[in-house]
Design an enzyme around this catalytic site. Structure first.
Site, short mmCIF file in Angstrom:
data_model
loop_
_atom_site.label_atom_id
_atom_site.label_comp_id
_atom_site.label_asym_id
_atom_site.label_seq_id
_atom_site.Cartn_x
_atom_site.Cartn_y
_atom_site.Cartn_z
N ASP A 76 41.04 43.47 36.42
CA ASP A 76 41.61 42.32 35.74
C ASP A 76 42.77 41.72 36.55
OD1 ASP A 76 39.83 42.35 33.68
OD2 ASP A 76 41.13 43.46 32.30
N ASN A 134 47.28 35.73 30.76
CA ASN A 134 47.52 36.89 29.89
C ASN A 134 48.79 36.74 29.05
OD1 ASN A 134 45.31 38.51 30.20
ND2 ASN A 134 46.35 40.11 31.34
#
Length: 270
Positions: free
Chosen positions: A45, A123
Site C-alpha cells: 500500500d 489515506n
C-alpha cells in the site's frame, strides 16, 4: 492503452515489473511514463501511496491498479502470481473495465513563511506536537468554535484511509462511496480542566474543519507517507476534495471483502 509502473524496489517487485513489460508489449500496450492511462503499482500500500502522489497532477486522466507482493495490500486487486491474468484482461477487448472513484482529502495549510500550501491525501493527514510534546490547538467546524484540543495529535482520514491509522485510533470504517472525512483524536487529555469530544467524528462533503495550533509550536505533519516539520503554522483547513482517485477494476473486489480479507481472514465460518 498507455501505462506506467511504480514498484517497491525489492527483487520480486522488479521481476514482476519486467514480466509485466514483456507481456504488455506482446498484448499491444505502450509504456508512457509522462501521460499514462493506467498506473500499475507493484508492492504494498505504501507503493500505491507513492504512485498516487507521483501522478496527482494527472488524477483526472489516470486510473490505478495495485499488485501486492507482501502480506497485505488493501489497495491491490491482484496477487504476485496473477500478473499474466491481469495483463490478459487488460489487453482483451471484450473484458469490461470498471472505474471506481474514491474521495480524497484536501488539506490547506497557511504558514507565516510560505503562505498557503495545498496537499491531497489518499489515506490520511495527521498533526502532532514535535518531539512528543503536547499539541494544543483550537478546532473549528464549519467556521464555528468546537473545542480546544490538548493531546498527542489529530488524524484526519479519508474513507479508504479509515482502514489505516484511523482504525488503530478506534475510528469507524467508512465505505468509500461515502464522501466524508473522519477526525480522530490521538491520546487526547481529558480531566476536570481540559475536555475534548473523546471520540471520532465524521464530516460530510462541503463541511470544513479548521485547526489553529498554538502560536510557534513545533509540529510534525504527515500527508500519507510524507512527513513535514513546521514551526510557523497559522491554520490548517481539511475538507473532502472535488478531486477523486480512480481505480481500474478488471474483476469485482467489493470493499467489505477487502476489509474481511485484510483484518479477519478468509477462513470459512462455522
Amino acid at each position: 492503452m498507455k501505462y506506467t509502473i511504480l514498484n517497491r524496489g525489492d527483487r520480486l517487485s522488479q521481476e514482476l515489473t519486467e514480466t509485466f513489460h514483456r507481456l504488455a508489449a506482446e498484448g499491444g500496450m505502450t509504456m508512457d511514463q509522462h501521460v499514462p492511462d493506467i498506473v500499475i503499482s507493484i508492492g504494498g500500500d505504501g507503493t500505491m501511496l507513492h504512485a498516487f502522489h507521483s501522478h496527482i497532477h494527472l488524477l483526472d486522466k489516470v486510473s490505478f491498479v495495485g499488485v501486492h507482493t507482501g502480506h497485505l495490500g488493501f489497495y491491490a486487486d491482484w496477487k504476485a502470481t496473477e500478473i499474466a491474468e491481469l495483463v490478459k484482461r487488460m489487453t482483451t477487448p471484450d473484458v469490461e473495465m470498471k472505474i471506481v472513484k474514491y474521495p480524497i482529502a484536501e488539506i490547506e495549510i497557511v504558514t507565516k513563511k510560505a503562505g498557503k500550501e495545498v496537499f491531497y491525501a489518499l489515506n490520511e493527514f495527521t498533526i502532532r506536537g514535535d518531539d512528543g510534546k503536547t499539541l494544543v490547538a483550537k478546532i473549528n467546524v464549519n467556521l464555528e468554535d468546537f473545542e480546544m484540543f490538548r493531546g498527542d495529535g489529530i488524524c484526519i482520514s479519508t474513507p479508504s484511509g479509515s482502514t489505516a491509522y484511523n482504525k488503530s485510533l478506534q475510528g469507524a470504517l467508512l465505505h468509500p462511496s461515502i464522501e466524508a472525512l473522519q477526525i480522530a483524536e490521538i491520546a487526547s487529555i481529558n480531566n476536570r480542566v481540559y475536555r475534548t469530544l473523546g471520540s471520532s467524528m465524521i464530516l460530510p462533503k462541503h463541511h470544513i474543519c479548521d485547526i489553529f495550533p498554538r502560536e510557534d509550536q513545533k509540529l510534525q505533519l504527515s500527508v500519507d507517507h510524507m512527513n513535514i516539520q513546521r514551526d510557523d503554522i497559522l491554520s490548517i483547513r481539511s475538507q473532502v476534495s472535488e478531486l477523486k482517485v480512480s481505480f481500474a477494476r478488471y474483476r469485482p473486489f467489493p470493499f467489505w471483502n477487502r476489509v474481511r480479507a485484510a483484518f479477519i481472514g478468509n477462513e470459512p465460518m462455522e
